[in-house]
Design a protein around this motif. Structure first.
Motif, mmCIF file in Angstrom:
data_model
loop_
_atom_site.group_PDB
_atom_site.id
_atom_site.type_symbol
_atom_site.label_atom_id
_atom_site.label_comp_id
_atom_site.label_asym_id
_atom_site.label_seq_id
_atom_site.Cartn_x
_atom_site.Cartn_y
_atom_site.Cartn_z
ATOM 1 N N GLY A 231 -5.408 11.007 1.169
ATOM 2 C CA GLY A 231 -4.614 11.021 -0.055
ATOM 3 C C GLY A 231 -5.058 9.914 -0.991
ATOM 4 O O GLY A 231 -5.999 9.175 -0.709
ATOM 5 N N ILE A 232 -4.355 9.804 -2.107
ATOM 6 C CA ILE A 232 -4.634 8.751 -3.090
ATOM 7 C C ILE A 232 -3.608 7.640 -2.888
ATOM 8 O O ILE A 232 -2.405 7.871 -3.000
ATOM 9 C CB ILE A 232 -4.577 9.307 -4.523
ATOM 10 N N ILE B 52 0.868 -1.177 0.000
ATOM 11 C CA ILE B 52 0.000 0.000 0.000
ATOM 12 C C ILE B 52 0.901 1.222 0.000
ATOM 13 O O ILE B 52 1.752 1.367 0.886
ATOM 14 C CB ILE B 52 -0.957 -0.022 1.203
ATOM 15 N N GLU B 53 0.705 2.073 -1.019
ATOM 16 C CA GLU B 53 1.593 3.227 -1.196
ATOM 17 C C GLU B 53 0.793 4.510 -1.422
ATOM 18 O O GLU B 53 -0.275 4.480 -2.028
ATOM 19 C CB GLU B 53 2.485 3.038 -2.423
ATOM 20 N N CYS B 54 1.373 5.620 -0.954
ATOM 21 C CA CYS B 54 0.891 6.952 -1.283
ATOM 22 C C CYS B 54 2.144 7.794 -1.526
ATOM 23 O O CYS B 54 2.790 8.251 -0.573
ATOM 24 C CB CYS B 54 0.038 7.543 -0.164
ATOM 25 N N THR B 55 2.519 7.927 -2.788
ATOM 26 C CA THR B 55 3.791 8.588 -3.111
ATOM 27 C C THR B 55 3.808 10.044 -2.669
ATOM 28 O O THR B 55 4.844 10.543 -2.239
ATOM 29 C CB THR B 55 4.103 8.500 -4.620
ATOM 30 N N GLU B 56 2.672 10.738 -2.751
ATOM 31 C CA GLU B 56 2.646 12.144 -2.350
ATOM 32 C C GLU B 56 2.920 12.329 -0.856
ATOM 33 O O GLU B 56 3.371 13.382 -0.437
ATOM 34 C CB GLU B 56 1.317 12.807 -2.737
ATOM 35 N N LEU B 57 2.687 11.290 -0.072
ATOM 36 C CA LEU B 57 2.930 11.358 1.374
ATOM 37 C C LEU B 57 4.187 10.585 1.797
ATOM 38 O O LEU B 57 4.516 10.548 2.977
ATOM 39 C CB LEU B 57 1.718 10.809 2.143
ATOM 40 N N GLY B 58 4.825 9.922 0.838
ATOM 41 C CA GLY B 58 6.009 9.129 1.166
ATOM 42 C C GLY B 58 5.673 7.886 1.976
ATOM 43 O O GLY B 58 6.480 7.405 2.766
ATOM 44 N N PHE B 59 4.489 7.330 1.773
ATOM 45 C CA PHE B 59 4.019 6.166 2.521
ATOM 46 C C PHE B 59 4.135 4.922 1.653
ATOM 47 O O PHE B 59 3.661 4.911 0.512
ATOM 48 C CB PHE B 59 2.555 6.372 2.929
#
Length: 141
Positions: free
Chosen positions: A69-70, A42-49
């Motif tokens: 976020g997305i 599970i990733e959210c690149t805009e949040l660095g997750f």
């Protein structure tokens, strides 16, 4: 001039980050039973997750403290998924104070003996018809 305002009955204001949740529900096509032990990235690149999670005994992953976020959800398949097509990568929007629900269903892979597409069957019949017409003409001539 200095103006004094009293808000919140004189108590300090608390600024908290908004949070949301994500619930993934994993099943196989044609089965109502949950699928435990499936790993997802599970990733959210805009949040660095970016973290990996596995489904529980109910075939679910529940994340309750995510920043809005997305998020991209990728199933990390293993050999035990034989007979099923891998799930496609999904995106889901997590909103503040809401839990997004993402059902992920693996479809059955085509099996030997499954009903074929009507197009190849039609082509075979057309080819057989053309052969019969050609053979009949050769007999007459």
């Amino acid at each position: 001039a200095l103006v004094e305002l009293t808000v919140n009955d004189g108590q300090p204001l608390v600024n908290r980050l908004q949070r949301g949740g994500l619930r993934i529900v994993k099943t196989f096509e044609g089965q109502e039973m949950p699928v435990p032990g499936v790993r997802f990235l599970i990733e959210c690149t805009e949040l660095g997750f970016a973290q990996r999670f596995g489904t529980d005994e109910n075939g679910e992953i529940l994340l309750e403290d995510l920043l809005p976020g997305i998020y991209t959800v990728t199933e990390e398949t293993g050999g035990w998924l034989a007979g099923y097509l891998p799930a496609e990568r999904c995106t889901v929007t997590v909103g503040a104070d809401k839990t997004a629900v993402l059902p992920i269903v693996n479809r059955r892979a085509p099996q030997t003996g499954d009903v074929p597409s009507p197009i190849p069957a039609a082509l075979m019949l057309f080819g057989a018809g053309a052969f019969a017409v050609t053979a009949r003409r050769k007999k007459r001539g």
